[in-house]
Design a protein around this motif. Structure first.
Motif, PDB file in Angstrom:
ATOM      1  N   GLY A  29       0.795  -1.216   0.000  1.00  0.00           N
ATOM      2  CA  GLY A  29       0.000   0.000   0.000  1.00  0.00           C
ATOM      3  C   GLY A  29       0.823   1.259   0.000  1.00  0.00           C
ATOM      4  O   GLY A  29       0.429   2.279   0.580  1.00  0.00           O
ATOM      5  N   VAL A  30       2.016   1.201  -0.651  1.00  0.00           N
ATOM      6  CA  VAL A  30       2.884   2.375  -0.734  1.00  0.00           C
ATOM      7  C   VAL A  30       3.297   2.603  -2.186  1.00  0.00           C
ATOM      8  O   VAL A  30       3.019   1.787  -3.072  1.00  0.00           O
ATOM      9  N   SER A  31       3.989   3.708  -2.432  1.00  0.00           N
ATOM     10  CA  SER A  31       4.403   4.046  -3.785  1.00  0.00           C
ATOM     11  C   SER A  31       5.598   3.231  -4.257  1.00  0.00           C
ATOM     12  O   SER A  31       5.666   2.820  -5.412  1.00  0.00           O
ATOM     13  N   LYS A  32       6.525   2.955  -3.342  1.00  0.00           N
ATOM     14  CA  LYS A  32       7.755   2.274  -3.746  1.00  0.00           C
ATOM     15  C   LYS A  32       8.399   1.610  -2.540  1.00  0.00           C
ATOM     16  O   LYS A  32       8.327   2.109  -1.418  1.00  0.00           O
ATOM     17  N   VAL A  33       9.022   0.447  -2.794  1.00  0.00           N
ATOM     18  CA  VAL A  33       9.834  -0.241  -1.783  1.00  0.00           C
ATOM     19  C   VAL A  33      11.253  -0.350  -2.323  1.00  0.00           C
ATOM     20  O   VAL A  33      11.462  -0.757  -3.473  1.00  0.00           O
ATOM     21  N   LEU A  34      12.217   0.027  -1.497  1.00  0.00           N
ATOM     22  CA  LEU A  34      13.625  -0.040  -1.885  1.00  0.00           C
ATOM     23  C   LEU A  34      14.357  -1.021  -0.977  1.00  0.00           C
ATOM     24  O   LEU A  34      14.142  -1.037   0.235  1.00  0.00           O
ATOM     25  N   TYR A  35      15.226  -1.839  -1.574  1.00  0.00           N
ATOM     26  CA  TYR A  35      16.047  -2.772  -0.805  1.00  0.00           C
ATOM     27  C   TYR A  35      17.467  -2.224  -0.697  1.00  0.00           C
ATOM     28  O   TYR A  35      18.108  -1.936  -1.710  1.00  0.00           O
ATOM     29  N   LYS A  36      17.964  -2.094   0.532  1.00  0.00           N
ATOM     30  CA  LYS A  36      19.349  -1.694   0.773  1.00  0.00           C
ATOM     31  C   LYS A  36      20.165  -2.959   0.980  1.00  0.00           C
ATOM     32  O   LYS A  36      20.010  -3.661   1.981  1.00  0.00           O
ATOM     33  N   LEU A  37      21.046  -3.269   0.032  1.00  0.00           N
ATOM     34  CA  LEU A  37      21.675  -4.592  -0.036  1.00  0.00           C
ATOM     35  C   LEU A  37      22.974  -4.668   0.762  1.00  0.00           C
ATOM     36  O   LEU A  37      24.069  -4.863   0.214  1.00  0.00           O
ATOM     37  N   ASP A  38      22.846  -4.598   2.078  1.00  0.00           N
ATOM     38  CA  ASP A  38      24.038  -4.702   2.920  1.00  0.00           C
ATOM     39  C   ASP A  38      24.534  -6.135   3.067  1.00  0.00           C
ATOM     40  O   ASP A  38      25.568  -6.374   3.691  1.00  0.00           O
ATOM     41  N   ASN A  39      23.794  -7.085   2.512  1.00  0.00           N
ATOM     42  CA  ASN A  39      24.306  -8.454   2.445  1.00  0.00           C
ATOM     43  C   ASN A  39      25.511  -8.552   1.518  1.00  0.00           C
ATOM     44  O   ASN A  39      26.216  -9.578   1.508  1.00  0.00           O
ATOM     45  N   LEU A  40      25.781  -7.493   0.748  1.00  0.00           N
ATOM     46  CA  LEU A  40      26.923  -7.466  -0.170  1.00  0.00           C
ATOM     47  C   LEU A  40      28.173  -6.851   0.458  1.00  0.00           C
ATOM     48  O   LEU A  40      29.179  -6.665  -0.227  1.00  0.00           O
ATOM     49  N   GLN A  41      28.127  -6.557   1.741  1.00  0.00           N
ATOM     50  CA  GLN A  41      29.323  -6.050   2.414  1.00  0.00           C
ATOM     51  C   GLN A  41      30.416  -7.132   2.433  1.00  0.00           C
ATOM     52  O   GLN A  41      30.114  -8.326   2.380  1.00  0.00           O
ATOM     53  N   PRO A  42      31.693  -6.744   2.506  1.00  0.00           N
ATOM     54  CA  PRO A  42      32.789  -7.731   2.468  1.00  0.00           C
ATOM     55  C   PRO A  42      32.677  -8.848   3.498  1.00  0.00           C
ATOM     56  O   PRO A  42      33.049  -9.991   3.222  1.00  0.00           O
ATOM     57  N   SER A  43      32.148  -8.536   4.683  1.00  0.00           N
ATOM     58  CA  SER A  43      32.014  -9.565   5.715  1.00  0.00           C
ATOM     59  C   SER A  43      30.691 -10.308   5.625  1.00  0.00           C
ATOM     60  O   SER A  43      30.454 -11.255   6.374  1.00  0.00           O
ATOM     61  N   GLY A  44      29.797  -9.847   4.727  1.00  0.00           N
ATOM     62  CA  GLY A  44      28.516 -10.523   4.538  1.00  0.00           C
ATOM     63  C   GLY A  44      27.333  -9.872   5.209  1.00  0.00           C
ATOM     64  O   GLY A  44      26.211 -10.366   5.082  1.00  0.00           O
ATOM     65  N   SER A  45      27.553  -8.770   5.931  1.00  0.00           N
ATOM     66  CA  SER A  45      26.427  -8.128   6.612  1.00  0.00           C
ATOM     67  C   SER A  45      26.736  -6.673   6.933  1.00  0.00           C
ATOM     68  O   SER A  45      27.877  -6.218   6.847  1.00  0.00           O
ATOM     69  N   SER A 294       1.392   7.146  14.004  1.00  0.00           N
ATOM     70  CA  SER A 294       2.142   8.383  13.785  1.00  0.00           C
ATOM     71  C   SER A 294       2.341   8.696  12.317  1.00  0.00           C
ATOM     72  O   SER A 294       2.710   9.802  11.956  1.00  0.00           O
ATOM     73  N   LEU A 295       2.094   7.716  11.447  1.00  0.00           N
ATOM     74  CA  LEU A 295       2.417   7.892  10.041  1.00  0.00           C
ATOM     75  C   LEU A 295       1.325   7.291   9.169  1.00  0.00           C
ATOM     76  O   LEU A 295       0.891   6.163   9.387  1.00  0.00           O
ATOM     77  N   LYS A 296       0.878   8.052   8.195  1.00  0.00           N
ATOM     78  CA  LYS A 296      -0.103   7.567   7.241  1.00  0.00           C
ATOM     79  C   LYS A 296       0.610   7.208   5.942  1.00  0.00           C
ATOM     80  O   LYS A 296       1.095   8.076   5.230  1.00  0.00           O
ATOM     81  N   LEU A 297       0.736   5.901   5.690  1.00  0.00           N
ATOM     82  CA  LEU A 297       1.380   5.467   4.454  1.00  0.00           C
ATOM     83  C   LEU A 297       0.471   5.747   3.268  1.00  0.00           C
ATOM     84  O   LEU A 297      -0.729   5.505   3.316  1.00  0.00           O
ATOM     85  N   SER A 298       1.084   6.224   2.187  1.00  0.00           N
ATOM     86  CA  SER A 298       0.315   6.631   1.010  1.00  0.00           C
ATOM     87  C   SER A 298       0.766   5.856  -0.223  1.00  0.00           C
ATOM     88  O   SER A 298       1.962   5.667  -0.453  1.00  0.00           O
ATOM     89  N   ARG A 299      -0.211   5.405  -1.011  1.00  0.00           N
ATOM     90  CA  ARG A 299       0.112   4.730  -2.269  1.00  0.00           C
ATOM     91  C   ARG A 299       0.742   5.695  -3.271  1.00  0.00           C
ATOM     92  O   ARG A 299       1.429   5.272  -4.203  1.00  0.00           O
ATOM     93  N   GLU A 300       0.527   6.985  -3.105  1.00  0.00           N
ATOM     94  CA  GLU A 300       1.011   7.970  -4.059  1.00  0.00           C
ATOM     95  C   GLU A 300       2.405   8.499  -3.719  1.00  0.00           C
ATOM     96  O   GLU A 300       3.154   8.878  -4.615  1.00  0.00           O
ATOM     97  N   SER A 301       2.766   8.505  -2.427  1.00  0.00           N
ATOM     98  CA  SER A 301       4.002   9.199  -2.063  1.00  0.00           C
ATOM     99  C   SER A 301       4.958   8.442  -1.144  1.00  0.00           C
ATOM    100  O   SER A 301       6.148   8.752  -1.106  1.00  0.00           O
ATOM    101  N   SER A 302       4.486   7.443  -0.419  1.00  0.00           N
ATOM    102  CA  SER A 302       5.333   6.798   0.584  1.00  0.00           C
ATOM    103  C   SER A 302       6.358   5.843  -0.031  1.00  0.00           C
ATOM    104  O   SER A 302       6.006   4.991  -0.855  1.00  0.00           O
TER     105      SER A 302
END
Length: 328
Positions: A29-45, A294-302
């Motif tokens: 129910g949001v505009s976009k989901v982003l994955y931050k890929l810290d599993n690619l760090q040299p030590s694995g996390s 505290s936060l209203k997630l929006s399909r248009e902007s969140s």
């Protein structure tokens, strides 16, 4: 290598921030989901962020106690980094110590997989298996550090999650993500939530059933022991969260740092960082945020960011066993 008075080296890398498929955002129910890929760090996390900062600072401090460069190098070589983690924190400590030229000793409970012990040793760490749970391994690590310090030997105990230097180093993921997200968001979109897995200390804080020490602390309004870790997510295996975790939750708003729990079956993709991913895919992340009010997630902007924190202990063999255990 850091020198006395010089800047600390950055031992982590800037990891990719990528957009999840559209259906993930739609189901949340949001505009976009982003994955931050810290599993690619040299030590694995992501653990390399805080531990890298902590050990670089300790090495620089050790070098600063002597006057010549040769003496500084010798003092740094005598410094031993001691970890009590058989998971991502131990691996990060071993990798960072090797990179900085430090000795490393890791105390780990008997539940640590052989594969992880072999990786620790490959990174140059001496591994001591002691106790059945992390708390026992940590007690042994603490005792070892006190013995070394009593003998005048420079030592730094790298707690898996409870130290201000760790928190300072880990905060780099937030600053980094904010800058990277600018290129991925539309003019009307905004970052509204950051979803991460939590063990001893973690933004939406997601845990698995059987390792939910943060949820227990939120319910009791103080750190409490959950007695035992029964989840397969051993990297989330802290019986009790830190005082600082709740203190920061109070500071930033109890309705802005919220708790969610997923089952092992839902989190089986990682399973530690899989807790955060599962919470997004099944919608419990959005439910927890909306329930906080505290936060209203929006399909248009969140825009919601998911920290893919690790998963380096996962193997094909483990996946096959989990598939059988959970009927997948």
């Amino acid at each position: 290598m850091a020198t006395a008075g010089g800047p600390l080296p950055s031992l982590h890398v800037q990891t990719p921030l990528v957009a999840a498929p559209d259906h993930v955002a739609q189901s949340l129910g949001v505009s976009k989901v982003l994955y931050k890929l810290d599993n690619l760090q040299p030590s694995g996390s992501f653990k390399i962020r805080g531990i890298g900062y902590m050990l670089a600072k300790a090495a620089a401090a050790a070098a600063a106690t002597v006057s010549t460069s040769e003496a500084a190098a010798s003092q740094t070589e005598r410094l031993e980094a001691v970890s009590s983690s058989g998971g991502n924190a131990g691996l990060a400590t071993a990798w960072v110590a090797r990179t900085l030229g430090l000795a490393c000793r890791v105390f780990t409970p008997s539940t640590t997989p052989d594969k992880t012990i072999q990786r620790l040793q490959a990174f140059g760490a001496s591994v001591v298996v002691v106790g059945k749970v992390w708390d026992e391994a940590h007690a042994a690590a603490n005792a070892h550090c006190k013995e070394r310090e009593a003998a005048g030997m420079p030592t730094v105990l790298v707690h898996p999650f409870d130290h201000p230097d760790l928190w300072t180093g880990h905060s780099s993921v937030v600053h980094e993500t904010i800058e990277q997200a600018k290129a991925l968001m539309g003019p009307n979109e905004r970052l509204d939530a950051f979803v991460c897995s939590v063990g001893g200390g973690g933004l939406l804080c997601v845990e698995t059933e059987g390792a939910a020490s943060f949820a227990a602390a939120v319910k009791s309004n103080k750190p409490v022991s959950i007695g035992a870790i029964t989840s397969i997510a051993k990297s989330l295996g802290a019986l009790t969260v830190t005082e600082a975790t709740l203190s920061l939750r109070h500071q930033y708003g109890e309705d802005r740092v919220v708790s969610a729990i997923v089952s092992d079956a839902d989190a089986v993709m990682a399973p530690a960082c899989g807790a955060a991913i599962a919470a997004v895919l099944q919608g419990s992340a959005a439910d927890a945020i909306r329930a906080a009010g505290s936060l209203k997630l929006s399909r248009e902007s969140s825009v919601v960011v998911v920290e893919v924190c690790g998963g380096s202990n996962v193997s094909v063999k483990a996946f096959d066993q989990w598939r059988k255990d959970f009927g997948l």
